[in-house]
Scaffold this active site. Structure first.
Site, PDB file in Angstrom:
ATOM      1  N   ASP A   1       0.851  -1.195   0.000  1.00 35.78           N
ATOM      2  CA  ASP A   1       0.000   0.000   0.000  1.00 35.78           C
ATOM      3  C   ASP A   1       0.886   1.245   0.000  1.00 35.78           C
ATOM      4  OD1 ASP A   1      -3.216   0.527   0.959  1.00 35.78           O
ATOM      5  OD2 ASP A   1      -1.803   2.204   1.132  1.00 35.78           O
ATOM      6  N   ILE A   2       0.470   2.252  -0.758  1.00 33.61           N
ATOM      7  CA  ILE A   2       1.274   3.475  -0.883  1.00 33.61           C
ATOM      8  C   ILE A   2       1.230   4.314   0.392  1.00 33.61           C
ATOM      9  CG2 ILE A   2      -0.485   5.051  -1.826  1.00 33.61           C
ATOM     10  CD1 ILE A   2       1.597   5.782  -4.009  1.00 33.61           C
TER      11      ILE A   2
ATOM     12  N   ASN B   1     -12.757  -3.490   2.235  1.00 33.88           N
ATOM     13  CA  ASN B   1     -13.785  -2.456   2.307  1.00 33.88           C
ATOM     14  C   ASN B   1     -14.625  -2.499   1.038  1.00 33.88           C
ATOM     15  OD1 ASN B   1     -12.654  -1.422   4.749  1.00 33.88           O
ATOM     16  ND2 ASN B   1     -11.071  -0.419   3.530  1.00 33.88           N
TER      17      ASN B   1
ATOM     18  N   GLU C   1     -12.389   3.119  -1.222  1.00 36.88           N
ATOM     19  CA  GLU C   1     -11.920   4.278  -1.988  1.00 36.88           C
ATOM     20  C   GLU C   1     -11.607   3.907  -3.429  1.00 36.88           C
ATOM     21  OE1 GLU C   1      -8.612   5.843   0.176  1.00 36.88           O
ATOM     22  OE2 GLU C   1      -9.846   6.326   1.925  1.00 36.88           O
ATOM     23  N   VAL C   2     -11.027   2.737  -3.630  1.00 41.15           N
ATOM     24  CA  VAL C   2     -10.652   2.317  -4.987  1.00 41.15           C
ATOM     25  C   VAL C   2     -11.656   1.260  -5.453  1.00 41.15           C
ATOM     26  CG1 VAL C   2      -8.874   1.272  -6.432  1.00 41.15           C
ATOM     27  CG2 VAL C   2      -8.217   2.812  -4.550  1.00 41.15           C
TER      28      VAL C   2
ATOM     29  N   HIS D   1     -10.250  -5.438  -3.603  1.00 34.90           N
ATOM     30  CA  HIS D   1      -8.915  -5.655  -3.034  1.00 34.90           C
ATOM     31  C   HIS D   1      -9.037  -6.052  -1.578  1.00 34.90           C
ATOM     32  CE1 HIS D   1      -9.944  -1.391  -2.574  1.00 34.90           C
ATOM     33  NE2 HIS D   1      -9.255  -1.410  -1.438  1.00 34.90           N
TER      34      HIS D   1
ATOM     35  N   HIS E   1      -6.835  -5.951   2.044  1.00 37.64           N
ATOM     36  CA  HIS E   1      -5.694  -5.423   2.782  1.00 37.64           C
ATOM     37  C   HIS E   1      -5.177  -6.522   3.712  1.00 37.64           C
ATOM     38  CE1 HIS E   1      -6.766  -0.995   2.147  1.00 37.64           C
ATOM     39  NE2 HIS E   1      -7.923  -1.579   1.868  1.00 37.64           N
TER      40      HIS E   1
HETATM   41  P1  AMP Z   1      -9.891   1.186   0.258  1.00 35.52           P
HETATM   42  O1  AMP Z   1     -10.368   2.290   1.139  1.00 35.52           O
HETATM   43  O2  AMP Z   1     -10.088  -0.164   0.867  1.00 35.52           O
HETATM   44  O3  AMP Z   1     -10.446   1.317  -1.148  1.00 35.52           O
HETATM   45  O4  AMP Z   1      -8.310   1.350   0.192  1.00 35.52           O
HETATM   46  C1  AMP Z   1      -7.600   1.786  -0.934  1.00 35.52           C
HETATM   47  C2  AMP Z   1      -6.127   1.713  -0.597  1.00 35.52           C
HETATM   48  O5  AMP Z   1      -5.402   1.889  -1.784  1.00 35.52           O
HETATM   49  C3  AMP Z   1      -5.644   2.781   0.394  1.00 35.52           C
HETATM   50  O6  AMP Z   1      -5.068   2.120   1.528  1.00 35.52           O
HETATM   51  C4  AMP Z   1      -4.582   3.557  -0.414  1.00 35.52           C
HETATM   52  O7  AMP Z   1      -3.488   3.971   0.365  1.00 35.52           O
HETATM   53  C5  AMP Z   1      -4.188   2.535  -1.470  1.00 35.52           C
HETATM   54  N1  AMP Z   1      -3.640   3.092  -2.709  1.00 35.52           N
HETATM   55  C6  AMP Z   1      -4.158   4.081  -3.460  1.00 35.52           C
HETATM   56  N2  AMP Z   1      -3.386   4.302  -4.541  1.00 35.52           N
HETATM   57  C7  AMP Z   1      -2.364   3.418  -4.465  1.00 35.52           C
HETATM   58  C8  AMP Z   1      -1.222   3.136  -5.275  1.00 35.52           C
HETATM   59  N3  AMP Z   1      -0.969   3.817  -6.398  1.00 35.52           N
HETATM   60  N4  AMP Z   1      -0.373   2.156  -4.877  1.00 35.52           N
HETATM   61  C9  AMP Z   1      -0.609   1.456  -3.749  1.00 35.52           C
HETATM   62  N5  AMP Z   1      -1.663   1.670  -2.947  1.00 35.52           N
HETATM   63  C10 AMP Z   1      -2.513   2.638  -3.295  1.00 35.52           C
END
Ligand code: AMP
Length: 121
Positions: A33-34, A91, A99-100, A104, A106
């Site tokens: 994770d970034i 999530n 968010e994405v 995925h 974690h």
């Molecule tokens: P979620 O809230 O479960 O959708 O989490 C999305 C996760 O993606 C967050 O923990 C971000 O820090 C992570 N994230 C977003 N962009 C990137 C990226 N380019 N590389 C790695 N992790 C990312």
């Protein structure tokens, strides 16, 4: 949730933006994770275009579903948290605070992880 192919994980899967890879196979990519929330914070991502668990369960093949599960175990072992304990979080949707919009998981560990969820406000 409809799938948006411009999301950041789709772009990572297409090689358009870099990631710190931990593990990959035919069906899964796992990378750091970034913005890590723990000493170990790895995202395990199916290669297929699935926004959420409900469409993954409905549409993904048995091989894809098995691969995602196995990848979580592989990441836990490869990062060392299998021996100390870890948390697996996914999530989904608005209330899940996703968010994405690409499914995925974690994998978090390397320290005591605290409460399972925040207290309701
Ligand atoms: P979620 O809230 O479960 O959708 O989490 C999305 C996760 O993606 C967050 O923990 C971000 O820090 C992570 N994230 C977003 N962009 C990137 C990226 N380019 N590389 C790695 N992790 C990312």
């Amino acid at each position: 949730m409809s799938y948006d192919p411009s999301n950041v994980f789709a772009r990572i899967l297409r090689g358009e933006i870099p990631c710190r890879k931990v593990f990959e196979d035919a069906h899964v990519l796992a990378f750091h994770d970034i913005q890590p929330q723990a000493p170990v914070h790895v995202l395990v991502v199916p290669r297929g275009a699935y926004a959420s668990w409900d469409d993954f369960h409905e549409q993904a093949s048995d091989a894809e579903q098995a691969a995602l599960s196995r990848a979580i175990g592989a990441v836990a072992r490869m990062t060392g948290v299998a021996s100390t304990g870890y948390r697996v979080i996914s999530n989904c949707g608005r209330d899940g605070h996703q968010e994405v919009p690409h499914l995925h998981v974690h994998v978090l560990g390397g320290r005591p992880m605290g409460r399972m969820v925040a207290k309701a406000e």
